[in-house]
Design an enzyme around this catalytic site. Structure first.
Site, PDB file in Angstrom:
ATOM      1  N   ASP A   7       2.492   8.088   7.474  1.00 35.20           N
ATOM      2  CA  ASP A   7       1.741   6.880   7.175  1.00 35.20           C
ATOM      3  C   ASP A   7       0.522   7.350   6.362  1.00 35.20           C
ATOM      4  O   ASP A   7       0.149   8.522   6.426  1.00 35.20           O
ATOM      5  CB  ASP A   7       1.323   6.203   8.479  1.00 35.20           C
ATOM      6  CG  ASP A   7       0.378   5.045   8.255  1.00 35.20           C
ATOM      7  OD1 ASP A   7       0.625   4.255   7.330  1.00 35.20           O
ATOM      8  OD2 ASP A   7      -0.628   4.953   9.004  1.00 35.20           O
ATOM      9  N   ASP A   9      -2.962   5.488   5.665  1.00 39.69           N
ATOM     10  CA  ASP A   9      -4.289   5.195   6.232  1.00 39.69           C
ATOM     11  C   ASP A   9      -4.354   5.573   7.713  1.00 39.69           C
ATOM     12  O   ASP A   9      -3.539   5.116   8.508  1.00 39.69           O
ATOM     13  CB  ASP A   9      -4.610   3.704   6.046  1.00 39.69           C
ATOM     14  CG  ASP A   9      -4.618   3.307   4.573  1.00 39.69           C
ATOM     15  OD1 ASP A   9      -5.427   3.860   3.811  1.00 39.69           O
ATOM     16  OD2 ASP A   9      -3.787   2.465   4.178  1.00 39.69           O
ATOM     17  N   THR A  49       3.800   3.529   3.456  1.00 35.75           N
ATOM     18  CA  THR A  49       2.555   2.801   3.726  1.00 35.75           C
ATOM     19  C   THR A  49       2.678   1.289   3.506  1.00 35.75           C
ATOM     20  O   THR A  49       3.206   0.838   2.494  1.00 35.75           O
ATOM     21  CB  THR A  49       1.398   3.405   2.873  1.00 35.75           C
ATOM     22  OG1 THR A  49       0.200   2.656   3.090  1.00 35.75           O
ATOM     23  CG2 THR A  49       1.705   3.417   1.391  1.00 35.75           C
ATOM     24  N   LYS A 107       6.543  -2.187   7.648  1.00 37.27           N
ATOM     25  CA  LYS A 107       6.661  -1.646   9.008  1.00 37.27           C
ATOM     26  C   LYS A 107       6.160  -2.706   9.991  1.00 37.27           C
ATOM     27  O   LYS A 107       5.179  -3.358   9.677  1.00 37.27           O
ATOM     28  CB  LYS A 107       5.834  -0.356   9.147  1.00 37.27           C
ATOM     29  CG  LYS A 107       6.342   0.804   8.292  1.00 37.27           C
ATOM     30  CD  LYS A 107       5.418   2.010   8.340  1.00 37.27           C
ATOM     31  CE  LYS A 107       4.132   1.805   7.585  1.00 37.27           C
ATOM     32  NZ  LYS A 107       3.245   2.991   7.553  1.00 37.27           N
TER      33      LYS A 107
HETATM   34 MG   LIG Z   1      -2.153   3.619   9.330  1.00 42.21          MG
END
Ligand SMILES: [Mg+2]
Ligand SMILES: [Zn+2]
Length: 181
Positions: A7, A9, A49, A107
């Site tokens: 991922d 962030d 992401t 996601k």
């Molecule tokens: Mg994240």
């Protein structure tokens, strides 16, 4: 091949809400050495992401791509090649125009992971997902990724999240250090 799915962030960079400016981009401590260690263990890298900030109109795809090039350049100079960065710009409720979509890539849906699996012939059972949210873990599980690891380097976690993941670590470097890589 086996990959580490990352991922972005809260895993690679410090979580800041709807980050898109280069000057706000800050690597999480230890990420670069951790990625080097994982590379030496034979892993390739794919970034996965959610970027609903695009769909919400907070920043453009172009701004998103500028930031992507920025951190990929830094990683590349450190010898870390990312096979591909997959991003989902959609939002099922708050997306504007073409971005308003209940898509299969956002996601916890596994769409981006499955696309990567086909594109790079990834052995999912030997691969690992690192995320800071339960949606990262659920996406990995739905895509049959071998291990899904929750990191405390991003969003605050609640007790329920901890049970779903295979393991919890403070950060990527905490994981590699504890594995002796
Ligand atoms: Mg994240
Ligand atoms: Zn999507």
């Amino acid at each position: 091949m086996k990959v580490v799915f990352l991922d972005r962030d809260g895993v690679i960079n410090v979580e800041k809400n709807y980050l898109y400016k280069i000057e706000d981009f800050e690597f999480v401590d230890g990420v670069i050495p951790a990625l080097k260690s994982l590379k030496s263990e034979g892993f390739s890298f794919v970034v996965i992401t959610n970027q609903a900030g695009i769909g919400r109109g907070y920043y453009t795809e172009e701004q998103y791509h500028t930031l992507t090039r920025y951190y990929l350049d830094i990683l590349q100079r450190e010898g870390i090649e990312v096979l591909k960065v997959y991003f989902c710009p959609h939002h099922p409720l708050k997306g504007v125009g073409k971005y308003l979509m209940d898509c299969s890539c956002r996601k916890p849906n596994p769409g981006m992971l499955l696309e990567a699996q086909v594109a790079f012939n990834i052995n999912m059972s030997e691969s690992i997902m690192f995320g800071d949210k339960i949606s990262d873990i659920l996406a990995a599980k739905a895509a049959n990724v071998g291990r899904s690891i929750l990191l405390r380097s991003g969003h605050p976690l609640c007790e329920d999240d901890l049970v779903v993941a295979d393991a919890v670590y403070d950060s990527l470097i905490d994981y590699t250090t504890k594995h002796g890589y």
